[in-house]
Design a protein around this motif. Structure first.
Motif, PDB file in Angstrom:
ATOM      1  N   GLN A 198      46.312  -1.229  29.512  1.00 39.46           N
ATOM      2  CA  GLN A 198      45.980  -1.332  28.235  1.00 39.46           C
ATOM      3  C   GLN A 198      45.748  -0.396  27.487  1.00 39.46           C
ATOM      4  O   GLN A 198      46.030  -0.109  26.329  1.00 39.46           O
ATOM      5  CB  GLN A 198      44.682  -2.512  28.007  1.00 39.46           C
ATOM      6  N   ALA A 199      45.094   0.672  28.059  1.00 43.26           N
ATOM      7  CA  ALA A 199      44.415   1.855  27.371  1.00 43.26           C
ATOM      8  C   ALA A 199      45.908   2.705  27.221  1.00 43.26           C
ATOM      9  O   ALA A 199      45.902   3.517  26.143  1.00 43.26           O
ATOM     10  CB  ALA A 199      43.527   2.658  28.408  1.00 43.26           C
ATOM     11  N   ALA A 200      46.777   2.715  27.987  1.00 41.81           N
ATOM     12  CA  ALA A 200      47.949   3.727  28.132  1.00 41.81           C
ATOM     13  C   ALA A 200      48.703   3.792  26.621  1.00 41.81           C
ATOM     14  O   ALA A 200      48.764   4.544  26.031  1.00 41.81           O
ATOM     15  CB  ALA A 200      48.664   3.688  29.297  1.00 41.81           C
ATOM     16  N   PRO A 201      49.216   2.624  26.462  1.00 43.94           N
ATOM     17  CA  PRO A 201      50.138   2.381  25.096  1.00 43.94           C
ATOM     18  C   PRO A 201      49.146   2.810  23.670  1.00 43.94           C
ATOM     19  O   PRO A 201      49.680   3.552  22.907  1.00 43.94           O
ATOM     20  CB  PRO A 201      50.639   1.106  24.914  1.00 43.94           C
ATOM     21  N   LEU A 202      47.877   2.370  23.846  1.00 45.87           N
ATOM     22  CA  LEU A 202      46.755   2.905  23.005  1.00 45.87           C
ATOM     23  C   LEU A 202      46.611   4.404  22.789  1.00 45.87           C
ATOM     24  O   LEU A 202      46.641   4.794  21.578  1.00 45.87           O
ATOM     25  CB  LEU A 202      45.728   2.173  23.046  1.00 45.87           C
ATOM     26  N   LEU A 203      46.496   4.969  23.967  1.00 40.08           N
ATOM     27  CA  LEU A 203      46.492   6.579  23.848  1.00 40.08           C
ATOM     28  C   LEU A 203      47.924   7.090  23.118  1.00 40.08           C
ATOM     29  O   LEU A 203      47.429   8.053  22.319  1.00 40.08           O
ATOM     30  CB  LEU A 203      46.375   7.078  25.127  1.00 40.08           C
ATOM     31  N   VAL A 204      48.827   6.725  23.820  1.00 40.19           N
ATOM     32  CA  VAL A 204      49.951   7.230  23.059  1.00 40.19           C
ATOM     33  C   VAL A 204      50.101   6.924  21.331  1.00 40.19           C
ATOM     34  O   VAL A 204      50.410   7.933  20.803  1.00 40.19           O
ATOM     35  CB  VAL A 204      51.391   6.673  23.687  1.00 40.19           C
ATOM     36  N   ALA A 205      49.960   5.694  21.036  1.00 42.89           N
ATOM     37  CA  ALA A 205      49.935   5.339  19.796  1.00 42.89           C
ATOM     38  C   ALA A 205      48.901   6.084  18.725  1.00 42.89           C
ATOM     39  O   ALA A 205      49.250   6.751  17.540  1.00 42.89           O
ATOM     40  CB  ALA A 205      49.462   3.716  19.620  1.00 42.89           C
ATOM     41  N   VAL A 206      47.763   6.442  19.406  1.00 49.49           N
ATOM     42  CA  VAL A 206      46.997   7.183  18.467  1.00 49.49           C
ATOM     43  C   VAL A 206      47.156   8.762  18.561  1.00 49.49           C
ATOM     44  O   VAL A 206      47.329   9.255  17.320  1.00 49.49           O
ATOM     45  CB  VAL A 206      45.320   7.111  19.494  1.00 49.49           C
ATOM     46  N   MET A 207      47.610   9.256  19.576  1.00 51.11           N
ATOM     47  CA  MET A 207      48.158  10.555  19.258  1.00 51.11           C
ATOM     48  C   MET A 207      49.471  10.500  18.650  1.00 51.11           C
ATOM     49  O   MET A 207      49.401  11.506  17.508  1.00 51.11           O
ATOM     50  CB  MET A 207      48.731  11.240  20.773  1.00 51.11           C
ATOM     51  N   ASP A 208      50.366   9.862  18.453  1.00 54.32           N
ATOM     52  CA  ASP A 208      51.442   9.802  17.826  1.00 54.32           C
ATOM     53  C   ASP A 208      50.976   9.427  16.064  1.00 54.32           C
ATOM     54  O   ASP A 208      51.410  10.118  15.258  1.00 54.32           O
ATOM     55  CB  ASP A 208      52.271   8.567  18.152  1.00 54.32           C
ATOM     56  N   GLY A 209      50.264   8.373  15.930  1.00 57.14           N
ATOM     57  CA  GLY A 209      50.154   7.920  14.558  1.00 57.14           C
ATOM     58  C   GLY A 209      48.892   9.042  13.930  1.00 57.14           C
ATOM     59  O   GLY A 209      49.343   9.314  12.640  1.00 57.14           O
ATOM     60  N   LEU A 210      47.990   9.460  14.682  1.00 55.08           N
ATOM     61  CA  LEU A 210      47.332  10.634  13.920  1.00 55.08           C
ATOM     62  C   LEU A 210      48.107  11.890  13.455  1.00 55.08           C
ATOM     63  O   LEU A 210      47.822  12.528  12.434  1.00 55.08           O
ATOM     64  CB  LEU A 210      46.121  11.066  14.906  1.00 55.08           C
ATOM     65  N   GLN A 211      49.096  12.120  14.157  1.00 52.48           N
ATOM     66  CA  GLN A 211      50.223  13.183  13.884  1.00 52.48           C
ATOM     67  C   GLN A 211      50.686  13.027  12.572  1.00 52.48           C
ATOM     68  O   GLN A 211      50.985  13.939  11.591  1.00 52.48           O
ATOM     69  CB  GLN A 211      51.123  13.410  15.199  1.00 52.48           C
ATOM     70  N   TYR A 212      51.142  11.893  12.229  1.00 56.45           N
ATOM     71  CA  TYR A 212      51.757  11.668  10.999  1.00 56.45           C
ATOM     72  C   TYR A 212      50.745  11.755   9.834  1.00 56.45           C
ATOM     73  O   TYR A 212      50.901  12.539   8.872  1.00 56.45           O
ATOM     74  CB  TYR A 212      52.271  10.213  10.930  1.00 56.45           C
ATOM     75  N   GLN A 213      49.394  11.240  10.151  1.00 54.33           N
ATOM     76  CA  GLN A 213      48.283  11.408   9.008  1.00 54.33           C
ATOM     77  C   GLN A 213      48.052  13.093   8.833  1.00 54.33           C
ATOM     78  O   GLN A 213      47.939  13.502   7.775  1.00 54.33           O
ATOM     79  CB  GLN A 213      47.031  10.719   9.432  1.00 54.33           C
ATOM     80  N   TRP A 214      48.089  13.937  10.068  1.00 55.83           N
ATOM     81  CA  TRP A 214      47.569  15.256   9.947  1.00 55.83           C
ATOM     82  C   TRP A 214      48.671  15.761   9.245  1.00 55.83           C
ATOM     83  O   TRP A 214      48.754  16.777   8.420  1.00 55.83           O
ATOM     84  CB  TRP A 214      47.471  15.420  11.445  1.00 55.83           C
ATOM     85  N   LEU A 215      50.082  15.661   9.717  1.00 48.20           N
ATOM     86  CA  LEU A 215      51.133  16.331   9.011  1.00 48.20           C
ATOM     87  C   LEU A 215      51.133  16.069   7.539  1.00 48.20           C
ATOM     88  O   LEU A 215      51.409  17.126   6.645  1.00 48.20           O
ATOM     89  CB  LEU A 215      52.595  15.931   9.788  1.00 48.20           C
ATOM     90  N   LEU A 216      51.013  15.021   7.247  1.00 46.52           N
ATOM     91  CA  LEU A 216      50.986  14.735   5.673  1.00 46.52           C
ATOM     92  C   LEU A 216      49.909  15.556   4.965  1.00 46.52           C
ATOM     93  O   LEU A 216      49.965  15.760   3.698  1.00 46.52           O
ATOM     94  CB  LEU A 216      51.029  13.070   5.626  1.00 46.52           C
ATOM     95  N   ASP A 217      48.683  15.501   5.361  1.00 41.64           N
ATOM     96  CA  ASP A 217      47.443  15.766   4.930  1.00 41.64           C
ATOM     97  C   ASP A 217      46.406  16.693   5.703  1.00 41.64           C
ATOM     98  O   ASP A 217      45.628  16.246   6.121  1.00 41.64           O
ATOM     99  CB  ASP A 217      46.666  14.590   4.318  1.00 41.64           C
ATOM    100  N   PRO A 218      46.853  17.857   6.220  1.00 41.40           N
ATOM    101  CA  PRO A 218      46.104  18.397   7.424  1.00 41.40           C
ATOM    102  C   PRO A 218      44.569  18.777   6.859  1.00 41.40           C
ATOM    103  O   PRO A 218      43.436  18.926   7.745  1.00 41.40           O
ATOM    104  CB  PRO A 218      46.451  19.838   7.521  1.00 41.40           C
ATOM    105  N   GLU A 219      44.269  18.805   5.341  1.00 41.90           N
ATOM    106  CA  GLU A 219      42.946  19.031   5.197  1.00 41.90           C
ATOM    107  C   GLU A 219      42.100  17.766   5.372  1.00 41.90           C
ATOM    108  O   GLU A 219      40.750  17.646   5.554  1.00 41.90           O
ATOM    109  CB  GLU A 219      42.886  19.570   3.725  1.00 41.90           C
ATOM    110  N   ALA A 220      42.724  16.537   5.206  1.00 37.92           N
ATOM    111  CA  ALA A 220      42.042  15.256   5.045  1.00 37.92           C
ATOM    112  C   ALA A 220      41.637  14.836   6.560  1.00 37.92           C
ATOM    113  O   ALA A 220      40.993  13.964   6.817  1.00 37.92           O
ATOM    114  CB  ALA A 220      42.734  14.485   4.223  1.00 37.92           C
ATOM    115  N   VAL A 221      42.587  15.229   7.430  1.00 40.30           N
ATOM    116  CA  VAL A 221      42.436  14.765   8.817  1.00 40.30           C
ATOM    117  C   VAL A 221      42.080  15.606   9.916  1.00 40.30           C
ATOM    118  O   VAL A 221      43.185  16.597   9.979  1.00 40.30           O
ATOM    119  CB  VAL A 221      43.680  13.861   9.083  1.00 40.30           C
ATOM    120  N   ASP A 222      40.952  15.499  10.364  1.00 41.67           N
ATOM    121  CA  ASP A 222      40.803  16.163  11.598  1.00 41.67           C
ATOM    122  C   ASP A 222      41.321  15.947  13.024  1.00 41.67           C
ATOM    123  O   ASP A 222      40.584  14.991  13.564  1.00 41.67           O
ATOM    124  CB  ASP A 222      39.129  16.599  11.909  1.00 41.67           C
TER     125      ASP A 222
END
Lengths: 189, 189
Positions: free
Chosen positions: A149-173
């Motif tokens: 159960q944890a594995a797909p969530l780990l992957v999803a969080v890594m990938d999903g955070l990358q989009y938010q960070w690439l779009l707005d690096p100041e707003a997302v740590d």
């Protein structure tokens, strides 16, 4: 001998592509720019990589192997500590993260040349992560999820955070947010 | 009057685009296919939406407003229960999820026309989700995170799972995985 030389050339092209990506991002990573850097004609480069997508997929495959310190494509180990460090490291190389994220986005459309790579990659990464988590925590993580159960969530969080960070690096740590998630997986009930 | 008519036409075009997306996916959603469906020439459609990207962004904006039952662009409410249902609903409409995911991927490249939409959207969605979580749980969720920590993770999990699911729908149960994550946020220590 010819084969060794060809392998060497291939590795040299991948290193050059990585440099071009770091400097110019996904759009700037043209076959022409890479060919120039290694002193090949575009025709010469096409012998190794027939399209931009095949070259970029090869770069991403190579990165996966370096990132996990594994020479082989399967059985990679992903302890949670290492994943946190990997996310921190990624936050210092926006070019390759952008390339990964843009290609992943394109790959979900019909007939895209990177589709097979990402599909295979995720099957493998989810499996390796689940194995790795089972080695660390047994059949249940402290937060209550099974490794599967944890594995797909780990992957999803890594990938999903990358989009938010690439779009707005100041707003997302990105590294801090990823640590928050790891904390949820680890915190006992 | 002319204005009301124009608004009506615009809404009709968006509905047609949504149908085309559902039937043919992201790549099939050409301006031509949409123009045909509403009985406009491509030239006539360009008057409303000058590029495929502007049309698709308008479709995604419209979807956001429907999904949260909100007519306005800000102050949307996202209780965790609703998010779970939204993910279940999304699992039944791969066309629009594919369009969202492909455009999001492209948007992280330099100068992409959807970049501003996604950047603004995420600022707003993170803020609305944090407000909504604070209303539900106060300053800490049962799992220990603040609303501001949980919001970007919720977005990341939704987006990230969509990629894994689009690539391999048999292997990834998107609604179940999302519920696992909500469980982590909610489980007390």
């Amino acid at each position: 001998m010819a084969r060794a030389k060809s392998e060497e050339r291939r590795a040299e092209i991948l290193r050059a592509a990585l440099e071009v990506i770091a400097e110019r991002g996904y759009r700037g990573a043209s076959l022409n720019a890479v060919a120039e850097r290694v002193g090949l004609t575009q025709q010469g480069l096409l012998h190794y990589f027939p399209t931009k997508e095949t070259l970029l997929v090869a770069v991403l495959e190579e990165r996966d192997q370096w990132d996990t310190g594994s020479g082989s494509r399967s059985g990679q180990s992903w302890p949670l500590e290492l994943l946190g460090s990997l996310v921190e490291y990624n936050a210092m190389r926006p070019g390759i993260v952008q390339t990964f994220s843009a290609l992943l986005g394109e790959s979900v459309t019909e007939g895209h040349p990177a589709r097979e790579f990402f599909t295979r990659r995720y099957v493998q990464v989810r499996e390796d992560m689940a194995d790795s988590l089972r080695g660390e925590y047994g059949d249940r993580l402290p937060g209550g999820l099974t490794p599967e159960q944890a594995a797909p969530l780990l992957v999803a969080v890594m990938d999903g955070l990358q989009y938010q960070w690439l779009l707005d690096p100041e707003a997302v740590d990105m590294p801090a947010a990823f640590r928050d998630f790891v904390g949820l997986l680890r915190s006992g009930n």
